[in-house]
Motif scaffolding. Sequence first.
Motif, PDB file in Angstrom:
ATOM      1  N   ASP A  91      -6.251 -13.273  -2.827  1.00 38.51           N
ATOM      2  CA  ASP A  91      -5.704 -12.395  -3.860  1.00 38.51           C
ATOM      3  C   ASP A  91      -5.205 -11.078  -3.283  1.00 38.51           C
ATOM      4  OD1 ASP A  91      -6.217 -14.243  -5.839  1.00 38.51           O
ATOM      5  OD2 ASP A  91      -8.179 -13.411  -6.327  1.00 38.51           O
ATOM      6  N   SER A  92      -5.022 -11.029  -1.970  1.00 44.47           N
ATOM      7  CA  SER A  92      -4.528  -9.826  -1.295  1.00 44.47           C
ATOM      8  C   SER A  92      -3.172 -10.119  -0.669  1.00 44.47           C
ATOM      9  CB  SER A  92      -5.514  -9.378  -0.213  1.00 44.47           C
ATOM     10  OG  SER A  92      -4.910  -8.395   0.596  1.00 44.47           O
ATOM     11  N   LEU A  93      -2.160  -9.468  -1.174  1.00 50.56           N
ATOM     12  CA  LEU A  93      -0.814  -9.607  -0.639  1.00 50.56           C
ATOM     13  C   LEU A  93      -0.788  -9.184   0.836  1.00 50.56           C
ATOM     14  CD1 LEU A  93       2.248  -8.459  -2.648  1.00 50.56           C
ATOM     15  CD2 LEU A  93       2.087  -7.860  -0.252  1.00 50.56           C
ATOM     16  N   SER A  94      -1.517  -8.120   1.172  1.00 47.64           N
ATOM     17  CA  SER A  94      -1.577  -7.642   2.555  1.00 47.64           C
ATOM     18  C   SER A  94      -2.172  -8.716   3.471  1.00 47.64           C
ATOM     19  CB  SER A  94      -2.415  -6.359   2.645  1.00 47.64           C
ATOM     20  OG  SER A  94      -1.814  -5.332   1.892  1.00 47.64           O
ATOM     21  N   HIS A  95      -3.264  -9.314   3.042  1.00 42.71           N
ATOM     22  CA  HIS A  95      -3.889 -10.402   3.805  1.00 42.71           C
ATOM     23  C   HIS A  95      -2.902 -11.553   3.970  1.00 42.71           C
ATOM     24  CE1 HIS A  95      -6.004 -14.303   3.921  1.00 42.71           C
ATOM     25  NE2 HIS A  95      -6.827 -13.682   4.745  1.00 42.71           N
TER      26      HIS A  95
END
Length: 186
Positions: free
Chosen positions: A36-40
């Motif tokens: 749920d992390s765009l950065s990840h």
Amino acid sequence: MTHICKFTEETKCYLVRYYEILEEMIRAMGDAQLTDSLSHNFIVQMIPHHMAAVEMSKNLLRYNPCAPLRSLAENIIAMQEQGMEEMTKALKSCHRQLSSPQDLCLYEHRYRQITHCMFKEMSNACSDNNISANFMREMIPHHQGAIHMSENALRYCVCPQLQPILENILVSQRQEVREMNRLLGC
């Protein structure tokens, strides 16, 4: 009348390895474990993309290209390896920055468009017996894909550690695309 180029054994070896690298990149980017992390998600999809650039450059260097292209390939290896190291370090904190479902949906939709186009252009890059030119025709869409993926990520809130990595990708890969286009023109 159509002229058909017969590949030399050296060109065949180069191209076989190139397509192996391309297929591995496509598989690894597609198999990345998303959260749920765009950065990840950006990081776990970009690391195999960078790995492919390193392997593509090493493949080229086996065939002793002209000095400017040899220097460019060595620079790509150094920059991409540094980028992978920075992304791996950033991943530890970036996975904690969660993104909204709407942002994730929009980001992933555009990501799929970008990668579809990149994979198609890389798969269909014109090939002849000039290995140096082949490399540039393959690497330009690869780099343009990284540029578009970085621009896409910058539309959203990303973790502070990822921001400079994205900006570095934009600067370095735009410069390398310009240089490859210039060399192709020669």
